[in-house]
Design an enzyme around this catalytic site. Structure first.
Site, PDB file in Angstrom:
ATOM      1  N   SER A 190       8.754  58.631 -14.731  1.00  0.00           N
ATOM      2  CA  SER A 190       9.085  57.710 -13.383  1.00  0.00           C
ATOM      3  C   SER A 190      10.574  57.950 -13.161  1.00  0.00           C
ATOM      4  CB  SER A 190       8.670  56.492 -13.469  1.00  0.00           C
ATOM      5  OG  SER A 190       9.041  55.713 -12.439  1.00  0.00           O
ATOM      6  N   LYS A 191      10.874  58.161 -11.866  1.00  0.00           N
ATOM      7  CA  LYS A 191      12.252  58.299 -11.298  1.00  0.00           C
ATOM      8  C   LYS A 191      12.618  56.691 -11.600  1.00  0.00           C
ATOM      9  CE  LYS A 191      11.861  62.139  -8.400  1.00  0.00           C
ATOM     10  NZ  LYS A 191      11.967  62.708  -6.931  1.00  0.00           N
ATOM     11  N   ARG A 192      12.072  55.880 -11.905  1.00  0.00           N
ATOM     12  CA  ARG A 192      12.776  54.531 -12.144  1.00  0.00           C
ATOM     13  C   ARG A 192      13.083  54.552 -13.583  1.00  0.00           C
ATOM     14  NH1 ARG A 192       8.248  53.264  -8.728  1.00  0.00           N
ATOM     15  NH2 ARG A 192       6.823  53.051 -10.335  1.00  0.00           N
TER      16      ARG A 192
END
Length: 513
Positions: free
Chosen positions: A276-278
């Site tokens: 995830s880009k988070r």
């Protein structure tokens, strides 16, 4: 929409026959990310496999930025992607920054080419204008979902007559251009997944290839660009596998020879969840800032992703190129264990320390890091001398994962030489002078490389000669003499880290203090 001859007729020759690529078919591959943020490990892996394939076959690695969705473009992201590819040691030979024979390499600067391509498809009847409003399309979607069906466009505007289209255009009606899908889809052999065939016309409506704002969709832009850039092989994420038949229909409509396709399995977290880009720790820039070496990232994402006869830690880029074989890429998802990055970094850092030229660079980096971390506390700047810093690197190789570890609080004693009054040592033990002389004699005899284990045994044996001071008291005294601190690493580890010469000097200073 501005369709016409603005592109100078580059594509016009394909309207009535076959248009050859602008180059013969040497290996030319591309990495084509969208500049919507930082480069992450999944993107780096795709770029790396393209780079390895190009170098394995004496080909060219190209960076193309697919920024046709202007609403998602992040300022500075394009430059950041190219910066990180260069930092990682896999720079493109053609790119927005480098330029090249197929420039420009940014899709927002190639609109004339897409407009001309669309005009060709319209003339052939392979594409048509669609005037359906967003409200109608949304209604179609809701009705499909209520009927538990997959939403799809019903191809309504496909059946408009030329007269009806002309009337709507004259009235200024907004429109997009859709590609006319065909039922007859030929199978293709994917370099990784083998033979595939997806009859897209039976499961989805005709796709939009040019939006109402004049920007192309991915389906059109990547086909036009790959052709004009002479791309011979497309290695991209497996999420595009089902769209490949659609792209092959576009190639057929243009009478162009398609490239060979290879779709890379997903890169997932160790638990099987999506990256995830988070997750801040999946971005290349963040990992670089955290002190991970470029070769570590390349080694890690290939170690978990197959493409080699065996998986082992510690491959260099040169070894990756030599051993890479696209036919060995497995179809199952690659599981990335971020917790192993420290071990990968330890191995590659040790290799750099052992290389005389690379060690020079590390010495300079460490000198700068020490200056930044302890500049105001360095009463004795001899600790910045090249010979001492190099000694620290050689003595600590294999024991640290990142260069920055050496300026952490744990290793502060390496750089801050203590000033301990002699009286303070005597409050710990009246035998301070005798202990100091015995330890100095021990260090003088250490002609071979010190090890923590052997030195610990030697200190134990030495303490047996001191009747009035317990072992714990002797360790407290020596730790204070070596670091000025009552707590910290073991005395043996300190001595090994400092080396016999520096450790002896500190003990002598304390005895004389």
């Amino acid at each position: 929409m501005g369709l016409g001859a603005a592109a100078g007729g580059i594509l016009r020759g394909a309207a009535r026959g076959s248009l050859p690529s602008l180059w013969p078919r040497p290996v030319r591959v591309r990495f084509a990310p969208s500049p919507t943020g930082f480069l992450h490990l999944g993107g780096l892996r795709t770029a790396l496999y393209n780079y390895l394939f190009a170098k394995k076959h004496q080909g060219t690695f190209i960076l193309r930025l697919e920024d046709t969705d202007q609403s998602r473009v992040v300022p500075g992201a394009a430059e950041g992607i190219e910066d990180m590819l260069e930092w990682a040691g896999i720079p493109p030979e053609e790119s927005p920054r480098q330029g090249g024979p197929a420039a420009p390499y940014q899709q927002s600067q190639r609109l004339d080419l897409y407009w001309e391509a669309v005009e060709l498809l319209l003339e052939k009847g392979a594409a048509y204008r669609c005037f359906c409003t967003s409200q109608r399309l949304e209604l179609l979607k809701k009705e499909a979902l209520q009927s538990q069906q997959t939403p799809r466009y019903d191809n309504r505007c496909r059946h408009l007559s030329p007269k009806q289209v002309a009337e709507k255009v004259s009235q200024g009606a907004d429109s997009v251009v859709r590609f006319r899908l065909e039922e007859s889809v030929e199978p293709f052999c994917d370099l990784i997944y083998g033979w595939n065939r997806h009859v897209v016309a039976s499961i989805e409506g005709d796709p939009v290839i040019l939006k109402s704002d004049g920007f192309p969709t991915y389906h059109l832009a990547n086909v036009v660009d790959d052709h004009l850039m002479g791309i011979s092989h497309v290695l991209r994420g497996m999420e595009w596998l089902v769209s490949t038949s659609k792209h092959l229909l576009l190639y057929r409509a243009f009478d162009w020879e398609p490239p060979q396709f290879g779709h890379l399995p997903l890169l997932l977290n160790r638990d099987g969840s999506k990256l995830s880009k988070r997750q801040g720790d999946i971005f290349v820039e963040r990992l670089a800032q955290d002190g991970y070496l470029p070769e570590v990232l390349l080694d890690s994402v290939t170690n978990c992703g197959s493409g080699f006869a065996d998986n082992r830690m510690g491959r260099t880029l040169k070894e990756l190129i030599k051993e890479f074989d696209v036919s060995r890429i497995e179809r199952h998802s690659a599981l990335l264990d971020l917790e192993k990055f420290s071990e990968f970094n330890r191995i590659h850092l040790m290799r750099r320390v052992e290389d005389e030229l690379l060690r020079e660079e590390l010495v300079a980096e460490l000198q700068t890091a020490v200056e930044q971390a302890y500049g105001g506390q360095l009463a004795d700047r001899e600790v910045l001398e090249k010979s001492y810093v190099q000694q620290v690197l050689l003595l600590r190789k294999g024991h640290i994962s990142r260069l920055k570890d050496l300026v952490s609080a744990k290793y502060a004693f390496l750089w801050i030489r203590p000033s301990v009054p002699h009286e303070e040592l005597q409050t710990i033990s009246a035998e301070a002078d005798r202990i100091g002389r015995l330890v100095l004699g021990l260090l003088e005899r250490q002609v071979a490389a010190l090890t923590t284990e052997e030195l610990s045994k030697d200190l134990r044996r030495l303490q047996e000669q001191i009747s009035g001071t317990p072992y714990s008291g002797m360790m407290k005294l020596l730790r204070l003499a070596l670091s000025g601190q009552p707590e910290g690493p073991s005395v043996a580890e300190m001595m090994v880290s400092l080396g016999p010469r520096e450790a002896s000097m500190r003990i002598q200073r304390a005895l004389c203090g």
